[in-house]
Design a protein around this motif. Sequence first.
Motif, PDB file in Angstrom:
ATOM      1  N   LYS A  72       0.835  -1.205   0.000  1.00 35.23           N
ATOM      2  CA  LYS A  72       0.000   0.000   0.000  1.00 35.23           C
ATOM      3  C   LYS A  72       0.872   1.259   0.000  1.00 35.23           C
ATOM      4  O   LYS A  72       0.572   2.233  -0.690  1.00 35.23           O
ATOM      5  N   LEU A  73       1.938   1.221   0.769  1.00 31.22           N
ATOM      6  CA  LEU A  73       2.851   2.366   0.817  1.00 31.22           C
ATOM      7  C   LEU A  73       3.544   2.556  -0.530  1.00 31.22           C
ATOM      8  O   LEU A  73       3.717   3.677  -0.999  1.00 31.22           O
ATOM      9  N   VAL A  74       3.948   1.436  -1.146  1.00 33.47           N
ATOM     10  CA  VAL A  74       4.578   1.515  -2.470  1.00 33.47           C
ATOM     11  C   VAL A  74       3.585   2.077  -3.485  1.00 33.47           C
ATOM     12  O   VAL A  74       3.931   2.929  -4.310  1.00 33.47           O
ATOM     13  N   ASP A  75       2.330   1.614  -3.419  1.00 30.27           N
ATOM     14  CA  ASP A  75       1.304   2.083  -4.349  1.00 30.27           C
ATOM     15  C   ASP A  75       1.007   3.570  -4.171  1.00 30.27           C
ATOM     16  O   ASP A  75       0.566   4.242  -5.114  1.00 30.27           O
ATOM     17  N   GLN A  76       1.257   4.093  -2.971  1.00 29.48           N
ATOM     18  CA  GLN A  76       1.047   5.518  -2.709  1.00 29.48           C
ATOM     19  C   GLN A  76       2.202   6.367  -3.237  1.00 29.48           C
ATOM     20  O   GLN A  76       2.161   7.587  -3.160  1.00 29.48           O
ATOM     21  N   GLY A  77       3.216   5.711  -3.767  1.00 26.56           N
ATOM     22  CA  GLY A  77       4.331   6.436  -4.365  1.00 26.56           C
ATOM     23  C   GLY A  77       5.549   6.578  -3.485  1.00 26.56           C
ATOM     24  O   GLY A  77       6.511   7.261  -3.861  1.00 26.56           O
ATOM     25  N   PHE A  78       5.533   5.940  -2.308  1.00 24.51           N
ATOM     26  CA  PHE A  78       6.693   6.033  -1.427  1.00 24.51           C
ATOM     27  C   PHE A  78       7.798   5.089  -1.894  1.00 24.51           C
ATOM     28  O   PHE A  78       7.530   4.007  -2.419  1.00 24.51           O
ATOM     29  N   SER A  79       9.025   5.512  -1.689  1.00 26.47           N
ATOM     30  CA  SER A  79      10.179   4.733  -2.119  1.00 26.47           C
ATOM     31  C   SER A  79      11.320   4.954  -1.137  1.00 26.47           C
ATOM     32  O   SER A  79      11.711   6.098  -0.892  1.00 26.47           O
ATOM     33  N   SER A  80      11.824   3.874  -0.563  1.00 24.82           N
ATOM     34  CA  SER A  80      12.983   3.980   0.326  1.00 24.82           C
ATOM     35  C   SER A  80      13.641   2.618   0.442  1.00 24.82           C
ATOM     36  O   SER A  80      13.028   1.586   0.130  1.00 24.82           O
ATOM     37  N   VAL A  81      14.860   2.612   0.882  1.00 26.56           N
ATOM     38  CA  VAL A  81      15.597   1.356   1.064  1.00 26.56           C
ATOM     39  C   VAL A  81      14.867   0.466   2.057  1.00 26.56           C
ATOM     40  O   VAL A  81      14.643  -0.730   1.815  1.00 26.56           O
ATOM     41  N   LYS A  82      14.466   1.034   3.193  1.00 31.01           N
ATOM     42  CA  LYS A  82      13.840   0.238   4.246  1.00 31.01           C
ATOM     43  C   LYS A  82      12.498  -0.333   3.801  1.00 31.01           C
ATOM     44  O   LYS A  82      12.160  -1.474   4.115  1.00 31.01           O
ATOM     45  N   LEU A  83      11.726   0.462   3.081  1.00 28.77           N
ATOM     46  CA  LEU A  83      10.420  -0.001   2.613  1.00 28.77           C
ATOM     47  C   LEU A  83      10.585  -1.179   1.652  1.00 28.77           C
ATOM     48  O   LEU A  83       9.927  -2.217   1.801  1.00 28.77           O
ATOM     49  N   TYR A  84      11.453  -1.038   0.652  1.00 31.79           N
ATOM     50  CA  TYR A  84      11.678  -2.121  -0.300  1.00 31.79           C
ATOM     51  C   TYR A  84      12.265  -3.348   0.391  1.00 31.79           C
ATOM     52  O   TYR A  84      11.896  -4.489   0.089  1.00 31.79           O
ATOM     53  N   TYR A  85      13.180  -3.116   1.312  1.00 30.70           N
ATOM     54  CA  TYR A  85      13.850  -4.213   2.021  1.00 30.70           C
ATOM     55  C   TYR A  85      12.853  -5.008   2.853  1.00 30.70           C
ATOM     56  O   TYR A  85      12.830  -6.244   2.825  1.00 30.70           O
ATOM     57  N   ASN A  86      12.006  -4.304   3.605  1.00 31.99           N
ATOM     58  CA  ASN A  86      11.026  -4.985   4.448  1.00 31.99           C
ATOM     59  C   ASN A  86       9.986  -5.730   3.612  1.00 31.99           C
ATOM     60  O   ASN A  86       9.570  -6.836   3.957  1.00 31.99           O
ATOM     61  N   LEU A  87       9.541  -5.104   2.516  1.00 25.94           N
ATOM     62  CA  LEU A  87       8.581  -5.759   1.639  1.00 25.94           C
ATOM     63  C   LEU A  87       9.196  -7.021   1.029  1.00 25.94           C
ATOM     64  O   LEU A  87       8.538  -8.070   0.948  1.00 25.94           O
ATOM     65  N   ALA A  88      10.450  -6.940   0.622  1.00 22.33           N
ATOM     66  CA  ALA A  88      11.133  -8.112   0.063  1.00 22.33           C
ATOM     67  C   ALA A  88      11.231  -9.227   1.101  1.00 22.33           C
ATOM     68  O   ALA A  88      10.999 -10.403   0.793  1.00 22.33           O
ATOM     69  N   ASN A  89      11.551  -8.869   2.349  1.00 23.05           N
ATOM     70  CA  ASN A  89      11.632  -9.872   3.415  1.00 23.05           C
ATOM     71  C   ASN A  89      10.291 -10.559   3.632  1.00 23.05           C
ATOM     72  O   ASN A  89      10.222 -11.783   3.793  1.00 23.05           O
ATOM     73  N   ALA A  90       9.217  -9.769   3.658  1.00 20.28           N
ATOM     74  CA  ALA A  90       7.883 -10.339   3.867  1.00 20.28           C
ATOM     75  C   ALA A  90       7.505 -11.266   2.704  1.00 20.28           C
ATOM     76  O   ALA A  90       6.944 -12.345   2.919  1.00 20.28           O
ATOM     77  N   CYS A  91       7.797 -10.845   1.483  1.00 24.63           N
ATOM     78  CA  CYS A  91       7.509 -11.679   0.314  1.00 24.63           C
ATOM     79  C   CYS A  91       8.320 -12.973   0.344  1.00 24.63           C
ATOM     80  O   CYS A  91       7.832 -14.045  -0.031  1.00 24.63           O
TER      81      CYS A  91
END
Length: 276
Positions: A72-91
Amino acid sequence: MRILQIGFFVVALLCAGWLRAQEGLVGADTVAAPDTGSALAVPITTTDALWDQANTAYLNGDFQTAAATYRKLVDQGFSSVKLYYNLANACFKEERLGEAILYYRRALRLAPGNEDIRHNLDVAQARTKDRIEEIPRFFVVVWLGALRHTMSSTAWTVFSLVLLAAALTFCLVYLLARQLSWRKVGFYGTLLATVFFAVATWCAAAGRREALDRTQAVVMSASAAVKSSPDRSATDLFLLHEGTSVRIVERLDDWCEIVIGDGKKGWIETRKIEVV
């Protein structure tokens, strides 16, 4: 010498900026650990709530909810190392290898020197079905690539400015110093700083090009047939599976011509891959 003092002062200021650009690039030690620090620059209440909700879900082992909330955060246009990293871990925990590898690679573009992201990416890629033997590259190219990936393009840019200031300072020392020993220091210092400045500038430019590159992609389907031409009735050349990295060389309507690590080439449906 006053000129030398001023030059060193400028270099010190630029070094401080370079170190500041390097902050915030340390992640967790394993795939299982999310980075729950403040990842988003805009202090919006709804965004903070989503971030906390996602982190809480991850820590409680609810990886599906965590991944959905990070998305949801990615879809809102947010981009950061931590956001991508955490999403990758969850996936990864959900065994969605394609999406995990995609977001690890996106995180790595923002922080190419982060060893935790690189380690997790290697772990995820080791679980993919395809075993593709990469075409060997010239050792100088490999060495330069490894050097470039030690820092982000922003950090390399700041570092190049530091080296430029150092080169100018040494040049002034060479031109204005009266003692032979100081002139030697100025000459060799200018020479070395100029060489390192050229290398740092190249790394910054290469990192910038890589960040803007739209040719790197990841297979997102469980399996995808690579065709001899952009047509579903065309001959199947080979089969790729989820998580395999490819390079796009041409686009045509709903098809992309791709190349894999061993040099094989073919056409794949655009909907089956995702651009990094």
